[in-house]
Design a protein around this motif. Sequence first.
Motif, PDB file in Angstrom:
ATOM      1  N   CYS A  74       0.844  -1.198   0.000  1.00  0.00           N
ATOM      2  CA  CYS A  74       0.000   0.000   0.000  1.00  0.00           C
ATOM      3  C   CYS A  74       0.878   1.246   0.000  1.00  0.00           C
ATOM      4  O   CYS A  74       1.921   1.294   0.669  1.00  0.00           O
ATOM      5  N   ASN A  76       0.572   5.735   0.034  1.00  0.00           N
ATOM      6  CA  ASN A  76      -0.267   6.919   0.211  1.00  0.00           C
ATOM      7  C   ASN A  76       0.099   7.935  -0.863  1.00  0.00           C
ATOM      8  O   ASN A  76       1.262   8.336  -0.969  1.00  0.00           O
ATOM      9  N   ARG A  77      -0.887   8.367  -1.655  1.00  0.00           N
ATOM     10  CA  ARG A  77      -0.649   9.321  -2.745  1.00  0.00           C
ATOM     11  C   ARG A  77      -1.641  10.477  -2.633  1.00  0.00           C
ATOM     12  O   ARG A  77      -2.745  10.317  -2.125  1.00  0.00           O
ATOM     13  N   ARG A  79      -4.173  12.818  -4.393  1.00  0.00           N
ATOM     14  CA  ARG A  79      -5.024  12.910  -5.586  1.00  0.00           C
ATOM     15  C   ARG A  79      -6.138  13.908  -5.306  1.00  0.00           C
ATOM     16  O   ARG A  79      -6.923  13.706  -4.374  1.00  0.00           O
ATOM     17  N   ILE A  84      -4.820   9.689  -0.582  1.00  0.00           N
ATOM     18  CA  ILE A  84      -5.561   8.458  -0.820  1.00  0.00           C
ATOM     19  C   ILE A  84      -4.590   7.288  -0.762  1.00  0.00           C
ATOM     20  O   ILE A  84      -3.503   7.343  -1.334  1.00  0.00           O
ATOM     21  N   ARG A  85      -5.021   6.268  -0.073  1.00  0.00           N
ATOM     22  CA  ARG A  85      -4.197   5.057   0.015  1.00  0.00           C
ATOM     23  C   ARG A  85      -4.573   4.145  -1.143  1.00  0.00           C
ATOM     24  O   ARG A  85      -5.742   3.795  -1.313  1.00  0.00           O
ATOM     25  N   THR A  86      -3.558   3.721  -1.891  1.00  0.00           N
ATOM     26  CA  THR A  86      -3.781   2.773  -2.988  1.00  0.00           C
ATOM     27  C   THR A  86      -2.990   1.519  -2.676  1.00  0.00           C
ATOM     28  O   THR A  86      -1.819   1.577  -2.294  1.00  0.00           O
ATOM     29  N   CYS A  87      -3.639   0.372  -2.842  1.00  0.00           N
ATOM     30  CA  CYS A  87      -3.009  -0.912  -2.531  1.00  0.00           C
ATOM     31  C   CYS A  87      -2.989  -1.771  -3.784  1.00  0.00           C
ATOM     32  O   CYS A  87      -3.900  -1.702  -4.617  1.00  0.00           O
ATOM     33  N   ARG A  88      -1.976  -2.590  -3.897  1.00  0.00           N
ATOM     34  CA  ARG A  88      -1.879  -3.509  -5.020  1.00  0.00           C
ATOM     35  C   ARG A  88      -1.252  -4.806  -4.547  1.00  0.00           C
ATOM     36  O   ARG A  88      -0.559  -4.841  -3.517  1.00  0.00           O
TER      37      ARG A  88
END
Length: 94
Positions: A74, A76-77, A79, A84-88
Amino acid sequence: MKFLGLIAAGLLGAVTLAPASASAAPVAAGSATLLVAGVVAAPQAVVVRERTVVRRGPGYRNDRRNRWSTRRVCTNRWRGNRKIRTCRQVRYRR
């Protein structure tokens, strides 16, 4: 069962010590010491522990290596003026 065994050993010890303390004949005192020695020698039993050997095939250890696994990463970016936290899902070798 252990509790009953301890009670029986205590009663046997009390019975064997009673003639010696009551100033009985020397023969009775000698037999009491033999019985007490027998009670003391009984708890020295040999404890045998069994060992269990588990035999596995030749590829047992090799099976765990060289496998793919996934973990979650994860970040934190920013936007649109908010964080916003983006997870992959990321794959990696074990």
